[in-house]
Design a protein around this motif. Structure first.
Motif, PDB file in Angstrom:
ATOM      1  N   ARG A 190       5.451  -4.955   1.108  1.00 10.25           N
ATOM      2  CA  ARG A 190       5.930  -4.007   0.087  1.00 10.25           C
ATOM      3  C   ARG A 190       5.388  -2.599   0.276  1.00 10.25           C
ATOM      4  O   ARG A 190       5.922  -1.645  -0.293  1.00 10.25           O
ATOM      5  N   PHE A 191       4.307  -2.429   1.067  1.00 13.46           N
ATOM      6  CA  PHE A 191       3.807  -1.091   1.349  1.00 13.46           C
ATOM      7  C   PHE A 191       4.397  -0.535   2.649  1.00 13.46           C
ATOM      8  O   PHE A 191       4.007   0.536   3.096  1.00 13.46           O
TER       9      PHE A 191
ATOM     10  N   ASP B 130       8.187  -1.223  -4.171  1.00 14.36           N
ATOM     11  CA  ASP B 130       7.419  -2.195  -4.947  1.00 14.36           C
ATOM     12  C   ASP B 130       8.404  -2.875  -5.884  1.00 14.36           C
ATOM     13  O   ASP B 130       8.678  -2.395  -6.979  1.00 14.36           O
TER      14      ASP B 130
ATOM     15  N   ARG C 132      10.290   3.650  -0.713  1.00 19.11           N
ATOM     16  CA  ARG C 132      10.639   3.234  -2.064  1.00 19.11           C
ATOM     17  C   ARG C 132      12.144   3.254  -2.301  1.00 19.11           C
ATOM     18  O   ARG C 132      12.679   2.444  -3.049  1.00 19.11           O
TER      19      ARG C 132
ATOM     20  N   THR D  83       0.535   2.302  -7.068  1.00 17.76           N
ATOM     21  CA  THR D  83       1.234   2.169  -5.787  1.00 17.76           C
ATOM     22  C   THR D  83       1.809   3.482  -5.270  1.00 17.76           C
ATOM     23  O   THR D  83       2.477   3.487  -4.236  1.00 17.76           O
TER      24      THR D  83
ATOM     25  N   SER E 295       2.812  -5.661 -12.501  1.00 21.74           N
ATOM     26  CA  SER E 295       1.763  -5.999 -11.532  1.00 21.74           C
ATOM     27  C   SER E 295       1.187  -7.395 -11.759  1.00 21.74           C
ATOM     28  O   SER E 295       0.540  -7.951 -10.865  1.00 21.74           O
TER      29      SER E 295
END
Length: 684
Positions: A390-391, A442, A395, A123, A447
């Motif tokens: 989430r993208f 994220d 962050r 990510t 994952s």
């Protein structure tokens, strides 16, 4: 009027004097220049990875000893490459971190045995691609091997553009040739280079690459990294390579090929050491710590602890997820652990034994079922929002701030989102760390959890529908941007800020991949979306969007072409309406550029502020995209740039350098220079 000769006398050999494109770097700047082009977050001791995953004390000792025995410090290993593999969740990254720290802290040697590290991560745009792999390794080798430093410096000084060359060329110029220049390599002790998470390298292009189906690239790009490592070892340099990854079929096949087989040793982490023993040490230590915190040192007792350990089946990820789940400050860990164990005994055996991660997936279901039943539909909706967006959040934004914006966007009561997922702290991380660059938010600790949620066969009543989530947020974003005026004030944390920066990406996800059959079923919705778009003051929206610091990641030229191209694939039935939408989008973008260039020209005080916004990036991408398709930008935009050149030469130079710094080098001569030459030439 200034002639074009002033700026483009030698256009064929045009070089901008900025850190990316200049042709000379001084000696004192060479290593700094290399550092700036490295993926610093991929290094084992980076701030981005702090605190780094490490093996729990007393665990994984067998595999760590196996690695250090292979490496052998002074003599070096018999085979220069060691591949350690295991499925997800079995602690490969923790092993890599532990070995890195141990080598770095080794005493009694007159050299540092740790040469370099690179931790891939899917990510991170710097770490999911090999684009900075060689520069990052070269920089660390220059730091760890003093004899090598001047030769790497010299290579960078001679040709800074080497950092733009193919990775195979970089490898020779930045690592192999500097080593050869040292002379007697036999006198240099072998250093260990650690590459973790090779299977997390999924993107073959530069970090400006936008969202795509990475499966097209991952096999090819992971094999390419393996070939780079193979090439390095073939030159018999004083380097050894520790590679850690999942045992993906293509990785395994390539490493077992004839060319690799003779230089690689293989370790199956799943088979080495005492998995159950390691998990038992971890579980008993963590349960003792929790018992001390709650003042019940007699808990959990041998029977309960043994049941927990048995349920893990040696899976450390399962154990750590349970520990996070039961350690809830708002609940009793004793009751929570009992509920997990009781649920496990009642679970459907056929379901729990259907996949390699059956026990983990059953644990995820148990955790979600432990949340209040009255809250579950909202919990699923919020998880859907997080997977869809989430993208989109930077962050450092943090889970709570992101959910606050999504609450406002979706019309939920303030605080609804964070309350809906309060019971999921075992699988969601509430805080992420800000690093040097903008990475994605994220919030998923591992994952496997979002994959579990998106597979209806695994998550059952907790399954999320990504397409439905994108459509829901699409309409919410469209409603928000329709309210934007020049008087609108943007708060960095507001849902409006998010909507402005994300509506193009979400538009692409909803409409660009819509096939003809699906299109027929949502014809009315598409027509409604186009009519809604045509009614929005997009010029003002783009002015606001381009005027404020970026919200999340910057998307370059492919993203722009995908957005504008998303109006082109619905066939003749919608041709007239789609053409109106396309003209509306392009004219609105140009209107925003003209406004901001004029603002840049008229108010020099704002120069620094504007130059830090996405305006120049977007303008450069727009010009390149237009010229590529033989659709030159409008005369009004060219006139605005000419006015800037005529009345504010210094401002034009700032703009020019900013533009060039954000355009791929391959596009500069072919597409951008001709446009700028047209701008600066004398008007007829």
């Amino acid at each position: 009027m200034m002639s074009s000769v002033s700026y483009f006398k030698n256009a064929k050999n045009f070089v901008a004097n900025n850190p990316t494109f200049n042709t000379y770097v001084s000696g004192t700047d060479a290593l700094q220049f290399l550092h700036e082009h490295s993926a610093t977050g991929a290094m084992h001791d980076s701030e981005e990875r702090f605190p780094p995953p490490m093996c729990h004390p007393g665990t994984r000792e067998a595999v760590v000893i196996r690695i250090t025995d292979w490496y052998g410090y002074q003599q070096g290993p018999g085979k220069p490459i060691l591949w350690v593999h295991a499925p997800a969740g079995y602690g490969k990254t923790a092993v890599a971190g532990t070995v890195s720290k141990m080598l770095e802290e080794t005493v009694g040697l007159d050299f540092s045995p740790l040469g370099a590290t690179f931790f891939f991560w899917r990510t991170s745009p710097e770490r999911n691609s090999p684009a900075r792999f060689i520069t990052t390794i070269a920089y660390q080798l220059a730091m760890s091997i003093p004899e090598l430093t001047p030769h790497i410096e010299s290579a960078v000084k001679r040709n800074p553009m080497i950092l733009r060359k193919a990775l195979e060329v970089q490898l020779i110029k930045l690592i192999v040739e500097p080593f050869k220049a040292v002379g007697e390599l036999e006198d240099i002790p072998k250093r260990l280079v650690i590459i973790d998470g090779l299977d997390e390298c999924i993107n073959s292009e530069q970090e400006s690459r936008v969202e795509k189906k990475y499966a097209e690239d991952q096999e090819k790009v992971q094999i390419r990294v393996l070939e780079l490592i193979h090439t390095l070892q073939s030159h018999r340099l004083p380097l050894s390579f520790l590679i850690l990854s999942r045992p993906e079929a293509w990785i395994k096949q390539h490493i077992e090929s004839k060319s690799f087989n003779s230089v690689v040793e293989t370790v199956d982490l799943y088979e080495v050491g005492d998995r159950m023993g390691d998990v038992e040490k971890y579980v008993r230590a963590e349960l003792s710590r929790i018992a001390a915190n709650i003042g019940d040192e007699g808990w959990p007792g041998k029977v309960i602890a043994d049941r927990f350990i048995s349920n893990t089946n040696g899976h450390m990820l399962y154990a750590s997820t349970v520990i996070r789940h039961i350690e809830d400050p708002y609940d009793d860990p004793r009751e929570r652990l009992n509920n997990i164990l009781d649920s496990s005994s009642k679970s459907n055996r056929d379901l729990t034994h259907s996949t390699p991660f059956s026990s983990l997936y059953e644990l995820y279901r148990q955790i979600m079922r432990s949340c209040p039943a009255s809250n579950r539909s909202l919990m699923v909706e919020v998880l859907e929002d997080l997977i869809v967006t989430r993208f989109e959040f930077p962050r450092g934004f943090g889970l709570q701030r992101a959910l606050a914006a999504l609450d406002s966007l979706s019309g939920r009561a303030p605080g609804s989102g964070i309350r809906a997922v309060r019971g999921l702290h075992a699988v969601l991380c509430p805080i992420t760390f800000t690093s040097r660059d903008q990475y994605f938010l994220d919030p998923f600790i591992h994952s496997t959890f979002p994959k579990f949620l998106m597979d209806r066969k695994l998550s059952l009543e907790f399954a999320i529908d990504v397409k439905k989530g994108f459509r829901r947020l699409f309409w919410k974003c469209l409603e928000c941007v329709s309210t934007v005026t020049m008087q609108t004030k943007l708060d960095e944390e507001s849902h409006l800020h998010f909507a402005l920066h994300s509506f193009r990406y979400i538009w692409i996800r909803v409409w660009r991949s819509t096939g003809k059959e699906v299109m027929r079923s949502c014809k009315a919705e598409y027509l409604k979306a186009i009519h809604k778009l045509l009614a929005i003051d997009l010029t003002t929206c783009f002015i606001k969007l381009f005027s404020y610091p970026r919200f999340g990641r910057y998307r370059g030229l492919p993203f722009l072409s995908m957005f504008i191209g998303s109006f082109d694939h619905f066939g003749a039935e919608f041709a007239s309406l789609v053409q109106q939408a396309l003209v509306h989008v392009r004219s609105s973008m140009e209107g925003a550029f003209i406004y901001l260039v004029d603002r840049f020209r008229q108010d020099s005080i704002l120069n620094l502020e504007i130059s830090s916004t996405p305006c120049f990036r977007e303008l450069g991408d727009y010009v390149v995209w237009s010229v590529r398709l033989n659709r030159w930008p409008s005369k009004d935009l060219a006139r605005a740039l000419k006015n800037l050149l005529r009345e504010h030469k210094e401002g034009f130079e700032v703009l020019l350098l900013a533009l060039l710094d954000h355009i791929e080098s391959s596009d500069i001569h072919t597409h951008f220079i001709p446009f700028l030459q047209d701008v600066v030439k004398d008007e007829d």
